[in-house]
Write a protein that holds these residues in place. Structure first.
Motif, PDB file in Angstrom:
ATOM      1  N   GLU A  15      31.896  17.071  14.494  1.00 34.27           N
ATOM      2  CA  GLU A  15      32.261  16.025  15.441  1.00 34.27           C
ATOM      3  C   GLU A  15      31.078  15.620  16.321  1.00 34.27           C
ATOM      4  OE1 GLU A  15      35.663  15.115  18.795  1.00 34.27           O
ATOM      5  OE2 GLU A  15      35.423  17.127  18.003  1.00 34.27           O
ATOM      6  N   PHE A  16      30.371  16.580  16.899  1.00 34.95           N
ATOM      7  CA  PHE A  16      29.300  16.246  17.848  1.00 34.95           C
ATOM      8  C   PHE A  16      27.958  15.933  17.188  1.00 34.95           C
ATOM      9  CE2 PHE A  16      26.900  15.948  21.560  1.00 34.95           C
ATOM     10  CZ  PHE A  16      25.783  16.743  21.427  1.00 34.95           C
ATOM     11  N   PRO A  17      27.397  16.823  16.346  1.00 35.71           N
ATOM     12  CA  PRO A  17      26.057  16.568  15.809  1.00 35.71           C
ATOM     13  C   PRO A  17      26.022  15.362  14.869  1.00 35.71           C
ATOM     14  CG  PRO A  17      26.638  18.864  15.561  1.00 35.71           C
ATOM     15  CD  PRO A  17      27.865  18.146  15.972  1.00 35.71           C
ATOM     16  N   ARG A  18      24.954  14.620  14.977  1.00 35.90           N
ATOM     17  CA  ARG A  18      24.779  13.450  14.122  1.00 35.90           C
ATOM     18  C   ARG A  18      23.915  13.808  12.918  1.00 35.90           C
ATOM     19  NH1 ARG A  18      28.641  10.163  15.858  1.00 35.90           N
ATOM     20  NH2 ARG A  18      28.487   9.757  18.064  1.00 35.90           N
ATOM     21  N   THR A  19      23.579  12.826  12.114  1.00 35.73           N
ATOM     22  CA  THR A  19      22.824  13.040  10.884  1.00 35.73           C
ATOM     23  C   THR A  19      21.447  13.635  11.161  1.00 35.73           C
ATOM     24  OG1 THR A  19      23.957  11.121   9.975  1.00 35.73           O
ATOM     25  CG2 THR A  19      22.039  11.915   8.786  1.00 35.73           C
ATOM     26  N   GLY A  20      20.778  13.161  12.193  1.00 38.89           N
ATOM     27  CA  GLY A  20      19.445  13.672  12.514  1.00 38.89           C
ATOM     28  C   GLY A  20      19.454  15.156  12.821  1.00 38.89           C
ATOM     29  N   PHE A  21      20.496  15.626  13.484  1.00 35.50           N
ATOM     30  CA  PHE A  21      20.632  17.049  13.800  1.00 35.50           C
ATOM     31  C   PHE A  21      20.645  17.883  12.530  1.00 35.50           C
ATOM     32  CE2 PHE A  21      23.471  20.673  14.323  1.00 35.50           C
ATOM     33  CZ  PHE A  21      22.906  21.313  15.408  1.00 35.50           C
ATOM     34  N   TRP A  22      21.430  17.455  11.545  1.00 36.96           N
ATOM     35  CA  TRP A  22      21.526  18.217  10.303  1.00 36.96           C
ATOM     36  C   TRP A  22      20.244  18.103   9.497  1.00 36.96           C
ATOM     37  CZ3 TRP A  22      24.907  21.693  10.626  1.00 36.96           C
ATOM     38  CH2 TRP A  22      26.096  21.480  11.288  1.00 36.96           C
ATOM     39  N   LEU A  23      19.588  16.930   9.484  1.00 32.46           N
ATOM     40  CA  LEU A  23      18.333  16.782   8.744  1.00 32.46           C
ATOM     41  C   LEU A  23      17.247  17.693   9.293  1.00 32.46           C
ATOM     42  CD1 LEU A  23      18.157  12.924   8.154  1.00 32.46           C
ATOM     43  CD2 LEU A  23      18.629  14.715   6.492  1.00 32.46           C
ATOM     44  N   VAL A  24      17.143  17.777  10.613  1.00 32.56           N
ATOM     45  CA  VAL A  24      16.145  18.655  11.218  1.00 32.56           C
ATOM     46  C   VAL A  24      16.388  20.098  10.807  1.00 32.56           C
ATOM     47  CG1 VAL A  24      15.424  19.636  13.436  1.00 32.56           C
ATOM     48  CG2 VAL A  24      15.601  17.171  13.168  1.00 32.56           C
ATOM     49  N   HIS A  25      17.624  20.538  10.787  1.00 32.59           N
ATOM     50  CA  HIS A  25      17.909  21.922  10.440  1.00 32.59           C
ATOM     51  C   HIS A  25      17.703  22.196   8.949  1.00 32.59           C
ATOM     52  CE1 HIS A  25      19.601  22.032  14.444  1.00 32.59           C
ATOM     53  NE2 HIS A  25      19.527  23.342  14.351  1.00 32.59           N
ATOM     54  N   ILE A  26      18.038  21.237   8.099  1.00 28.34           N
ATOM     55  CA  ILE A  26      17.838  21.432   6.657  1.00 28.34           C
ATOM     56  C   ILE A  26      16.355  21.461   6.322  1.00 28.34           C
ATOM     57  CG2 ILE A  26      18.136  20.328   4.411  1.00 28.34           C
ATOM     58  CD1 ILE A  26      20.901  19.384   5.460  1.00 28.34           C
ATOM     59  N   PHE A  27      15.589  20.486   6.849  1.00 27.96           N
ATOM     60  CA  PHE A  27      14.151  20.469   6.579  1.00 27.96           C
ATOM     61  C   PHE A  27      13.448  21.661   7.217  1.00 27.96           C
ATOM     62  CE2 PHE A  27      14.675  15.763   5.846  1.00 27.96           C
ATOM     63  CZ  PHE A  27      14.419  15.850   4.494  1.00 27.96           C
ATOM     64  N   GLY A  28      13.916  22.084   8.372  1.00 27.46           N
ATOM     65  CA  GLY A  28      13.342  23.265   9.016  1.00 27.46           C
ATOM     66  C   GLY A  28      13.562  24.523   8.193  1.00 27.46           C
ATOM     67  N   ALA A  29      14.746  24.669   7.631  1.00 21.85           N
ATOM     68  CA  ALA A  29      15.038  25.836   6.787  1.00 21.85           C
ATOM     69  C   ALA A  29      14.178  25.818   5.526  1.00 21.85           C
ATOM     70  CB  ALA A  29      16.512  25.860   6.426  1.00 21.85           C
ATOM     71  N   CYS A  30      14.003  24.651   4.912  1.00 18.37           N
ATOM     72  CA  CYS A  30      13.153  24.550   3.719  1.00 18.37           C
ATOM     73  C   CYS A  30      11.703  24.867   4.062  1.00 18.37           C
ATOM     74  CB  CYS A  30      13.254  23.153   3.107  1.00 18.37           C
ATOM     75  SG  CYS A  30      14.845  22.801   2.371  1.00 18.37           S
ATOM     76  N   PHE A  31      11.228  24.363   5.206  1.00  7.71           N
ATOM     77  CA  PHE A  31       9.860  24.634   5.638  1.00  7.71           C
ATOM     78  C   PHE A  31       9.640  26.126   5.857  1.00  7.71           C
ATOM     79  CE2 PHE A  31       6.901  25.240   9.200  1.00  7.71           C
ATOM     80  CZ  PHE A  31       5.740  24.761   8.597  1.00  7.71           C
ATOM     81  N   LEU A  32      10.584  26.786   6.530  1.00  8.23           N
ATOM     82  CA  LEU A  32      10.446  28.224   6.770  1.00  8.23           C
ATOM     83  C   LEU A  32      10.492  29.021   5.467  1.00  8.23           C
ATOM     84  CD1 LEU A  32      12.582  28.728   9.982  1.00  8.23           C
ATOM     85  CD2 LEU A  32      10.097  28.789   9.754  1.00  8.23           C
ATOM     86  N   LEU A  33      11.308  28.593   4.520  1.00 10.18           N
ATOM     87  CA  LEU A  33      11.372  29.268   3.225  1.00 10.18           C
ATOM     88  C   LEU A  33      10.046  29.153   2.488  1.00 10.18           C
ATOM     89  CD1 LEU A  33      13.187  30.678   1.087  1.00 10.18           C
ATOM     90  CD2 LEU A  33      13.601  28.406   0.167  1.00 10.18           C
ATOM     91  N   LEU A  34       9.490  27.932   2.438  1.00  9.15           N
ATOM     92  CA  LEU A  34       8.207  27.750   1.757  1.00  9.15           C
ATOM     93  C   LEU A  34       7.082  28.498   2.461  1.00  9.15           C
ATOM     94  CD1 LEU A  34       8.380  23.973   0.830  1.00  9.15           C
ATOM     95  CD2 LEU A  34       8.464  25.912  -0.716  1.00  9.15           C
ATOM     96  N   LEU A  35       7.061  28.462   3.789  1.00  4.31           N
ATOM     97  CA  LEU A  35       6.033  29.164   4.538  1.00  4.31           C
ATOM     98  C   LEU A  35       6.138  30.667   4.313  1.00  4.31           C
ATOM     99  CD1 LEU A  35       3.745  28.699   6.619  1.00  4.31           C
ATOM    100  CD2 LEU A  35       5.438  29.141   8.386  1.00  4.31           C
ATOM    101  N   GLY A  36       7.349  31.177   4.307  1.00  5.11           N
ATOM    102  CA  GLY A  36       7.555  32.605   4.061  1.00  5.11           C
ATOM    103  C   GLY A  36       7.137  33.006   2.667  1.00  5.11           C
ATOM    104  N   MET A  37       7.400  32.163   1.681  1.00  6.46           N
ATOM    105  CA  MET A  37       6.997  32.481   0.313  1.00  6.46           C
ATOM    106  C   MET A  37       5.480  32.458   0.173  1.00  6.46           C
ATOM    107  SD  MET A  37       9.774  30.665  -2.111  1.00  6.46           S
ATOM    108  CE  MET A  37      10.305  31.880  -3.279  1.00  6.46           C
TER     109      MET A  37
END
Length: 58
Positions: A15-37
């Motif tokens: 209800e509250f978070p918009r599309t940008g909120f979810w995009l930041v979290h998805i791209f952030g998770a992918c970035f952390l995964l690649l950096l960790g690998m």
């Protein structure tokens, strides 16, 4: 008089978070995964295999 609209997102986590909120979290998770690998490749041989398999998927 009141106007009540039935919205499937009412009283949910979407209800509250918009599309940008979810995009930041998805791209952030992918970035952390690649950096960790990339960091894990320098330390152990098993993550090297996982990293190369992940690169083939992209």
């Amino acid at each position: 008089m009141s106007c009540n609209h039935n919205n499937i997102f009412d009283d949910t986590t979407f209800e509250f978070p918009r599309t940008g909120f979810w995009l930041v979290h998805i791209f952030g998770a992918c970035f952390l995964l690649l950096l960790g690998m990339r960091m894990a490749v320098r330390r152990a041989p098993l993550p090297i295999i996982a990293y190369r398999m992940f690169k083939l998927l992209r």
